[in-house]
Design a protein around this motif. Sequence first.
Motif, short mmCIF file in Angstrom:
data_model
loop_
_atom_site.label_atom_id
_atom_site.label_comp_id
_atom_site.label_asym_id
_atom_site.label_seq_id
_atom_site.Cartn_x
_atom_site.Cartn_y
_atom_site.Cartn_z
N GLU A 94 50.35 46.96 59.23
CA GLU A 94 50.57 45.78 58.40
C GLU A 94 51.31 44.69 59.19
O GLU A 94 50.98 43.51 59.12
CB GLU A 94 51.39 46.15 57.15
N GLN A 263 61.31 53.09 42.38
CA GLN A 263 60.85 51.69 42.40
C GLN A 263 60.09 51.30 41.14
O GLN A 263 60.33 50.24 40.55
CB GLN A 263 59.98 51.46 43.64
N LEU A 475 46.05 47.12 25.73
CA LEU A 475 46.04 46.91 27.17
C LEU A 475 44.68 46.40 27.65
O LEU A 475 44.60 45.48 28.45
CB LEU A 475 46.38 48.21 27.90
N LEU A 476 43.64 47.06 27.19
CA LEU A 476 42.31 46.72 27.72
C LEU A 476 41.39 46.20 26.62
O LEU A 476 41.15 46.87 25.64
CB LEU A 476 41.67 47.97 28.37
N VAL B 118 44.55 48.01 35.71
CA VAL B 118 44.74 47.78 34.27
C VAL B 118 45.61 46.55 34.04
O VAL B 118 45.31 45.70 33.20
CB VAL B 118 45.37 49.03 33.59
N ALA B 121 43.44 43.48 34.76
CA ALA B 121 42.41 43.28 33.74
C ALA B 121 43.03 42.82 32.43
O ALA B 121 42.51 41.94 31.74
CB ALA B 121 41.61 44.55 33.55
N PRO B 133 52.94 41.86 40.04
CA PRO B 133 52.41 43.23 40.09
C PRO B 133 53.51 44.28 40.02
O PRO B 133 54.51 44.19 40.74
CB PRO B 133 51.69 43.28 41.44
N GLN B 135 53.00 47.31 40.86
CA GLN B 135 52.82 48.12 42.07
C GLN B 135 53.11 47.27 43.29
O GLN B 135 52.39 46.34 43.59
CB GLN B 135 51.39 48.67 42.13
N VAL B 138 51.73 48.05 49.42
CA VAL B 138 50.71 47.19 50.03
C VAL B 138 49.35 47.89 50.07
O VAL B 138 48.31 47.26 49.87
CB VAL B 138 51.14 46.79 51.46
N LYS B 145 42.56 44.73 45.70
CA LYS B 145 41.94 43.47 46.13
C LYS B 145 40.48 43.72 46.52
O LYS B 145 39.57 43.01 46.12
CB LYS B 145 42.71 42.92 47.34
#
Lengths: 476, 347
Positions: A94, A263, A475-476, B118, B121, B133, B135, B138, B145
């Motif tokens: 990265e 996290q 949600l969807l 999800v 969307a 995001p 999450q 990366v 993506k």
Amino acid sequence: MNLKAILQEKFGFEQFRPGQEAVIRDVLDGQDTIAILPTGMGKSLCYQFPAALMDGTTLIISPLVALMEDQVAIMKKNGEKRVAALNSFLSYQEKQQVLRNLPAYKFIFISPEMLVQKKIMQAFKRIQLSLIVIDEAHCISQWGFDFRPDYLRIGEVFHEHERPPILALTATANQKVVEDIHHYLKLSNPIIHRQSVDRPNISYSFVKVDREDEKLEWLKNHVKRTVGPGIIYVASRKKADEIASLLQMLDISIASYHAGKEQEDRAFIQEQFINGELQWICSTNAFGMGIHKDNIRQVIHAHIPQTMAGYIQEVGRAGRDGEQSAATLLFTPEDEGRTRFIMQEDLPTETEIRHYNHLLAENASPTEAAQLAGISETSMRIIEYYRERMVVDAVIQQINALIQEKETQLQKIIRFVHTRVCIRKEILAFFDERQQALQAVCCSNCHSLDDTWLAKTAEDSGKQALNWRERLALLL
Amino acid sequence: MELSSILLKIIDQLDGERTIYAGYHLLRGKRSGQTLQDVEYYGLKPYFHIIPNCSKEIYDEAVNKLCQAHLIYFAADSFAHTTEKGKMEAQAIAEPQFNGWNYRGRELLFFSRLSLIVQAASHLKAGEPSFMPIQKNVEVQSFVKEFARSYSLKDPVFASTLKEELLHCMEKSGMTEEQKFILIHRLSGYRLTGWTWDQLSEQLQYPVANVRLLYIESLHRILKVIEASKDMALLPKIAENIKVTSYLTESANKTKQLFEMGLPMTAIAGRRKLKMSTIEDHFVEMAINDQKFPLTQFVSEAEAQAVVDKVRQIGTKRLRILKDQFPALSYFQLRLILGARTGGERS
């Protein structure tokens, strides 16, 4: 140049916030600039605006990886895709990918320890830098509340005549810290902009109780009856969990937040709080940087903070929308010892430093030596910085001076919490300012602090457990 | 689902031939020779790496619980045994559907991808194209993506297809209603943020550790359904490359490559600057995992068969006992035979 028109066109704001325009003009003029703007007053516009008018890349040096990731995410969210972050959390691939595409980025965030690496520096030499921003610039000062030794090296990386202008940003810096920023960053005749730290819409209260368990009683009572959203700052992770779960039993919508949580859970809590799904957060000082929430009504400290500057930053998270907000500091006489312990447990003693030095002489690596000598990683970096410049006795003197300084800071805040004069006045005096006008709703030391507005009129909505089918459908 | 009952099953399967911490290393997914062998010998693949961050405290707590309930005991050899009562109880516990060996933590990667898709969307459906995001990883972000290049996330059909596929898989997987609750509440969307472990634990009235076990098992169940299905468009794509394809550790894989180039073991040790014992561990790993491992380069077929017969006859795979029976064979040779010939079912 009509900056306002550009502001509207490119950023969609009608007005600059106080202080922004003057800073932006100086940066555009190519001046080294130090800007002290209170938390939440739009520091990032001070570099995003000039960058929009300049060719080349803006480099932003930022102390915390989490903060950096957050800034990048926000810029991307706002439509600026030419932004990248370089920090130690990236994998080798990265990192290489970012470095290969360096000229393609308009904004690059970087951590100071990454910046001082030779390869990285060489890569930056090959691109056109238009502006260097030092975010949280007070971290450069050992007299500041958040000293980061890696910041000291920033000044050595850029040479005065070959570099673009530097913009140093901070929310809190008194005269001494400003001098350090000037000196260590090797700024040339910097223009200093200082906005008052005063936040007229925040009222200040001190509450002294005799014992630790009375704090809890007070919190139960207070939080049950008053409005959120709010943050309760506590001294340790354990306390954060404890208080959050006790208040939760009273049906208060609250969660604890600290660096010990994974996290994803931290992201959930942060997001729930911002969305209003969660009313209160009980946290260590890990929570707050990079939180963009305008309607925080209360910030409560359930302990004596380590420094005035840190306290002001945390308090400054309240009321960014300009509405009335309350800061409360709850303490016992025993807090002094506890806070001192937390402040100093991280700094090495003379014996430890000598032991460390001895191990190095026997060819141990700094990391090994630090581990064997029982020195924390931060302390190791501080010692290493000084060791490159002076003999071990001088290093010890330096560290002792640091310990001494921390004690001075603590004494200042202890005096502060015991003050009988106007709290706002004391805060301003600490930052070498004088109070301009009295506030109607000022502080617990001024007469008749009216806090009836704090009373809660409706119960928190809190989290409703949906059944999973309903939730999935939403949600969807 | 409790750690202690899973542990009881593990100890029962280890059959009094391992110390108590074999289970600890197994649950954490330690990739050492010993643990990898145990996994194979004792048929413990499902439990491998299902609690990678298991702390000693939590583990010890579960052990104590089993001891106090007189379900396990420690013999003079310090190995952990199940009592009669423990054996019965272990048999009575319903077999959880873990599949740790095949996923090794990558089930979480699957869920992270799903979570970000999800979230995206859901926001697009609400007409809000920008969001923070949840999450931050990366690798996950670039997967999504890439994914969004092939599928139009803002197409309402996308959201409804994904929803249908999720419903279908959850139903078919046989997971409990509670597990569905957990999975769906770990997802985030427009103005609907995921729940933390603490919040789920509070709601379901289970300790956090149990909630996590339920979560991991539900992921293993759902992945199994996805892998077996042929008529879904989205979830198989999201689950791509989640199942582990090489069961060798990275280091063992390098050793394997050199071996396949024709280098003898000593030369491999020299080339890789590794101890001979480490190279031996790699070979045992290869014997366990590679069906085509050329065992007869190391022992004769007759020797291998004799060892296998002995294991059946005396009912143990303990090396020291086998070594007494076959003094002519080295420990290394015995380990190779055990690995290649006496493991449980192969994946």
